[in-house]
Write a protein that holds these residues in place. Structure first.
Motif, PDB file in Angstrom:
ATOM      1  N   ALA A 289       6.975  16.434   4.121  1.00 53.74           N
ATOM      2  CA  ALA A 289       7.991  17.167   5.082  1.00 53.74           C
ATOM      3  C   ALA A 289       9.038  16.163   5.733  1.00 53.74           C
ATOM      4  CB  ALA A 289       7.349  18.249   5.942  1.00 53.74           C
ATOM      5  N   ALA A 290       8.589  15.737   6.769  1.00 49.92           N
ATOM      6  CA  ALA A 290       9.319  14.734   7.421  1.00 49.92           C
ATOM      7  C   ALA A 290       8.527  13.407   7.518  1.00 49.92           C
ATOM      8  CB  ALA A 290       9.357  15.210   8.797  1.00 49.92           C
ATOM      9  N   GLY A 291       7.264  13.353   7.320  1.00 48.62           N
ATOM     10  CA  GLY A 291       6.356  12.305   7.436  1.00 48.62           C
ATOM     11  C   GLY A 291       6.266  11.569   6.151  1.00 48.62           C
ATOM     12  N   PRO A 292       5.048  10.667   6.247  1.00 44.17           N
ATOM     13  CA  PRO A 292       4.902   9.757   5.175  1.00 44.17           C
ATOM     14  C   PRO A 292       4.159  10.620   3.945  1.00 44.17           C
ATOM     15  CG  PRO A 292       3.104   9.491   6.725  1.00 44.17           C
ATOM     16  CD  PRO A 292       4.132  10.258   7.505  1.00 44.17           C
TER      17      PRO A 292
ATOM     18  N   GLY B 263      -8.200 -12.736 -17.737  1.00 46.49           N
ATOM     19  CA  GLY B 263      -7.975 -12.823 -16.576  1.00 46.49           C
ATOM     20  C   GLY B 263      -9.029 -13.565 -15.848  1.00 46.49           C
ATOM     21  N   GLU B 264      -9.430 -13.075 -14.647  1.00 46.41           N
ATOM     22  CA  GLU B 264     -10.491 -13.827 -13.893  1.00 46.41           C
ATOM     23  C   GLU B 264     -11.733 -13.186 -14.420  1.00 46.41           C
ATOM     24  OE1 GLU B 264     -10.471 -11.288  -9.695  1.00 46.41           O
ATOM     25  OE2 GLU B 264      -9.340 -13.141  -9.756  1.00 46.41           O
ATOM     26  N   GLY B 265     -12.789 -13.957 -14.135  1.00 46.35           N
ATOM     27  CA  GLY B 265     -14.047 -13.302 -14.444  1.00 46.35           C
ATOM     28  C   GLY B 265     -14.172 -12.961 -15.779  1.00 46.35           C
ATOM     29  N   ARG B 266     -15.389 -12.367 -16.170  1.00 45.09           N
ATOM     30  CA  ARG B 266     -15.889 -12.286 -17.567  1.00 45.09           C
ATOM     31  C   ARG B 266     -14.972 -11.051 -18.008  1.00 45.09           C
ATOM     32  NH1 ARG B 266     -21.552 -10.074 -18.628  1.00 45.09           N
ATOM     33  NH2 ARG B 266     -20.506  -8.099 -18.115  1.00 45.09           N
ATOM     34  N   ASN B 267     -14.786 -10.026 -17.168  1.00 46.65           N
ATOM     35  CA  ASN B 267     -14.200  -8.738 -17.445  1.00 46.65           C
ATOM     36  C   ASN B 267     -12.877  -8.610 -16.922  1.00 46.65           C
ATOM     37  OD1 ASN B 267     -16.166  -7.800 -19.399  1.00 46.65           O
ATOM     38  ND2 ASN B 267     -17.406  -6.929 -17.532  1.00 46.65           N
ATOM     39  N   GLY B 268     -12.222  -9.609 -16.489  1.00 45.88           N
ATOM     40  CA  GLY B 268     -11.057  -9.459 -15.582  1.00 45.88           C
ATOM     41  C   GLY B 268     -10.955  -9.081 -14.262  1.00 45.88           C
ATOM     42  N   GLY B 269     -12.021  -9.287 -13.593  1.00 44.15           N
ATOM     43  CA  GLY B 269     -12.063  -9.204 -12.314  1.00 44.15           C
ATOM     44  C   GLY B 269     -12.538  -7.807 -11.768  1.00 44.15           C
ATOM     45  N   PRO B 270     -12.732  -7.485 -10.545  1.00 49.44           N
ATOM     46  CA  PRO B 270     -13.449  -6.316  -9.842  1.00 49.44           C
ATOM     47  C   PRO B 270     -12.737  -5.005 -10.356  1.00 49.44           C
ATOM     48  CG  PRO B 270     -12.211  -7.367  -8.114  1.00 49.44           C
ATOM     49  CD  PRO B 270     -11.970  -8.539  -9.410  1.00 49.44           C
ATOM     50  N   LEU B 271     -13.447  -4.075 -10.388  1.00 49.43           N
ATOM     51  CA  LEU B 271     -12.764  -2.679 -10.636  1.00 49.43           C
ATOM     52  C   LEU B 271     -12.131  -2.030  -9.306  1.00 49.43           C
ATOM     53  CD1 LEU B 271     -12.671  -0.111 -12.199  1.00 49.43           C
ATOM     54  CD2 LEU B 271     -14.825   0.779 -11.229  1.00 49.43           C
ATOM     55  N   ARG B 272     -10.891  -1.996  -9.401  1.00 51.14           N
ATOM     56  CA  ARG B 272     -10.129  -1.464  -8.387  1.00 51.14           C
ATOM     57  C   ARG B 272     -10.248  -0.054  -8.065  1.00 51.14           C
ATOM     58  NH1 ARG B 272      -3.849  -1.951  -9.213  1.00 51.14           N
ATOM     59  NH2 ARG B 272      -3.956   0.458  -9.317  1.00 51.14           N
ATOM     60  N   ILE B 273     -10.845   0.398  -7.159  1.00 48.74           N
ATOM     61  CA  ILE B 273     -11.346   1.793  -7.002  1.00 48.74           C
ATOM     62  C   ILE B 273     -10.398   2.125  -5.506  1.00 48.74           C
ATOM     63  CG2 ILE B 273     -12.968   3.425  -6.448  1.00 48.74           C
ATOM     64  CD1 ILE B 273     -14.889   1.513  -8.407  1.00 48.74           C
ATOM     65  N   GLY B 274      -9.739   3.249  -5.553  1.00 51.82           N
ATOM     66  CA  GLY B 274      -9.426   4.055  -4.480  1.00 51.82           C
ATOM     67  C   GLY B 274      -8.383   3.428  -3.624  1.00 51.82           C
ATOM     68  N   GLU B 275      -7.419   2.486  -4.227  1.00 54.71           N
ATOM     69  CA  GLU B 275      -6.439   2.007  -3.635  1.00 54.71           C
ATOM     70  C   GLU B 275      -5.177   3.191  -3.594  1.00 54.71           C
ATOM     71  OE1 GLU B 275      -5.149  -1.957  -5.142  1.00 54.71           O
ATOM     72  OE2 GLU B 275      -7.227  -2.515  -5.146  1.00 54.71           O
ATOM     73  N   LEU B 276      -4.653   3.536  -2.434  1.00 54.60           N
ATOM     74  CA  LEU B 276      -3.905   4.474  -2.507  1.00 54.60           C
ATOM     75  C   LEU B 276      -2.437   4.008  -2.494  1.00 54.60           C
ATOM     76  CD1 LEU B 276      -4.775   6.772   0.568  1.00 54.60           C
ATOM     77  CD2 LEU B 276      -5.049   7.316  -2.144  1.00 54.60           C
ATOM     78  N   PRO B 277      -1.593   4.683  -3.541  1.00 54.41           N
ATOM     79  CA  PRO B 277      -0.244   3.761  -3.716  1.00 54.41           C
ATOM     80  C   PRO B 277       0.563   4.167  -2.631  1.00 54.41           C
ATOM     81  CG  PRO B 277      -0.546   5.820  -5.095  1.00 54.41           C
ATOM     82  CD  PRO B 277      -1.811   5.477  -4.361  1.00 54.41           C
ATOM     83  N   ARG B 278       0.916   3.181  -2.007  1.00 53.97           N
ATOM     84  CA  ARG B 278       2.077   3.423  -0.959  1.00 53.97           C
ATOM     85  C   ARG B 278       3.335   3.534  -1.191  1.00 53.97           C
ATOM     86  NH1 ARG B 278      -1.969   3.792   1.946  1.00 53.97           N
ATOM     87  NH2 ARG B 278      -3.279   2.102   2.326  1.00 53.97           N
ATOM     88  N   PRO B 279       4.063   4.588  -0.574  1.00 57.56           N
ATOM     89  CA  PRO B 279       5.501   5.003  -0.953  1.00 57.56           C
ATOM     90  C   PRO B 279       6.409   3.980  -1.280  1.00 57.56           C
ATOM     91  CG  PRO B 279       4.899   5.995   1.104  1.00 57.56           C
ATOM     92  CD  PRO B 279       3.804   4.794   0.748  1.00 57.56           C
ATOM     93  N   GLY B 280       6.912   4.105  -2.304  1.00 60.47           N
ATOM     94  CA  GLY B 280       8.012   2.818  -2.933  1.00 60.47           C
ATOM     95  C   GLY B 280       7.497   1.792  -3.250  1.00 60.47           C
ATOM     96  N   ALA B 281       5.844   1.554  -3.481  1.00 59.83           N
ATOM     97  CA  ALA B 281       5.535   0.426  -3.881  1.00 59.83           C
ATOM     98  C   ALA B 281       5.253   0.504  -5.110  1.00 59.83           C
ATOM     99  CB  ALA B 281       4.151   0.086  -2.794  1.00 59.83           C
ATOM    100  N   PRO B 282       5.280  -0.500  -5.949  1.00 62.53           N
ATOM    101  CA  PRO B 282       4.981  -0.445  -7.412  1.00 62.53           C
ATOM    102  C   PRO B 282       3.457  -0.491  -7.722  1.00 62.53           C
ATOM    103  CG  PRO B 282       5.621  -2.808  -6.741  1.00 62.53           C
ATOM    104  CD  PRO B 282       5.782  -2.029  -5.541  1.00 62.53           C
ATOM    105  N   ARG B 283       2.855   0.380  -8.559  1.00 63.88           N
ATOM    106  CA  ARG B 283       1.498   0.219  -8.812  1.00 63.88           C
ATOM    107  C   ARG B 283       0.940  -0.786  -9.725  1.00 63.88           C
ATOM    108  NH1 ARG B 283       0.367   5.795 -11.232  1.00 63.88           N
ATOM    109  NH2 ARG B 283       2.377   6.110 -11.112  1.00 63.88           N
TER     110      ARG B 283
END
Length: 180
Positions: free
Chosen positions: A62-65, A160-180
């Motif tokens: 509406a008017a907020g984030p 990448g890093e580690g055996r499977n490419g690093g840690p599982l990225r869970i629950g990172e909310l995309p920020r407005p205007g930020a690339p994913r």
């Protein structure tokens, strides 16, 4: 009709009944398979509806984030707007369980997705759309998570890093205007 002919007629009748039983059992199995496939297609459709509704809610600040809904009811009537703004027509029932209960996937207390509560093994295990490619090989319907964005839970990649490419990225909310 002599006794030999009556015996053959009796045997033919028994064989006819046996073939009818086998045929009806095959038909009922085909019917139940067809019903399960229809329920899977319906689950995918409804899951996409929830994902799209969460995306619309998230995108219409509406008017907020930008934010995700606190409840599924917020998708029916967005409380951030003075007039009724609907992102979803109705709360669908889970076609697999037949109940209106859904597993909610929350991040920071807000709903980012839904999933079925069914523990049954799906018939479909491959050939999903790109947005549902994470469903490949899942062992139960409850593992089919319809989140927005669809790639919020990114599995580790080879290399990448580690055996499977690093840690599982869970629950990172995309920020407005930020690339994913």
């Amino acid at each position: 009709m002599n006794s030999c002919e009556r015996g053959f007629a009796y045997i033919w009748t028994l064989m006819l009944v046996a073939f009818m039983g086998i045929g009806s059992s095959i038909a009922s199995e085909l019917y139940s398979t067809s019903v399960r496939r229809d329920k899977e297609r319906e689950l995918l459709f409804i899951g996409h509806e929830f994902r799209a509704a969460i995306a619309r809610y998230h995108g219409s600040a509406a008017a907020g984030p930008q934010m995700y809904p606190l409840t599924l009811q917020d998708l029916l009537k967005d409380p951030r707007f003075p007039n009724a703004k609907r992102h979803l027509r109705r709360l669908y029932a889970d076609p697999v369980t037949g109940k209106a209960d859904w597993g909610l996937i929350r991040v920071e207390g807000r709903i980012v997705g839904v999933h079925s509560l069914s523990q049954r093994a799906p018939m479909k295990v491959d050939n999903f759309d790109d947005n549902d490619s994470g469903f490949k090989g899942k062992g139960r319907y409850a593992d089919w998570t319809f989140v927005y964005p669809h790639d919020m839970f990114i599995p580790p990649q080879e290399g990448g890093e580690g055996r499977n490419g690093g840690p599982l990225r869970i629950g990172e909310l995309p920020r407005p205007g930020a690339p994913r």
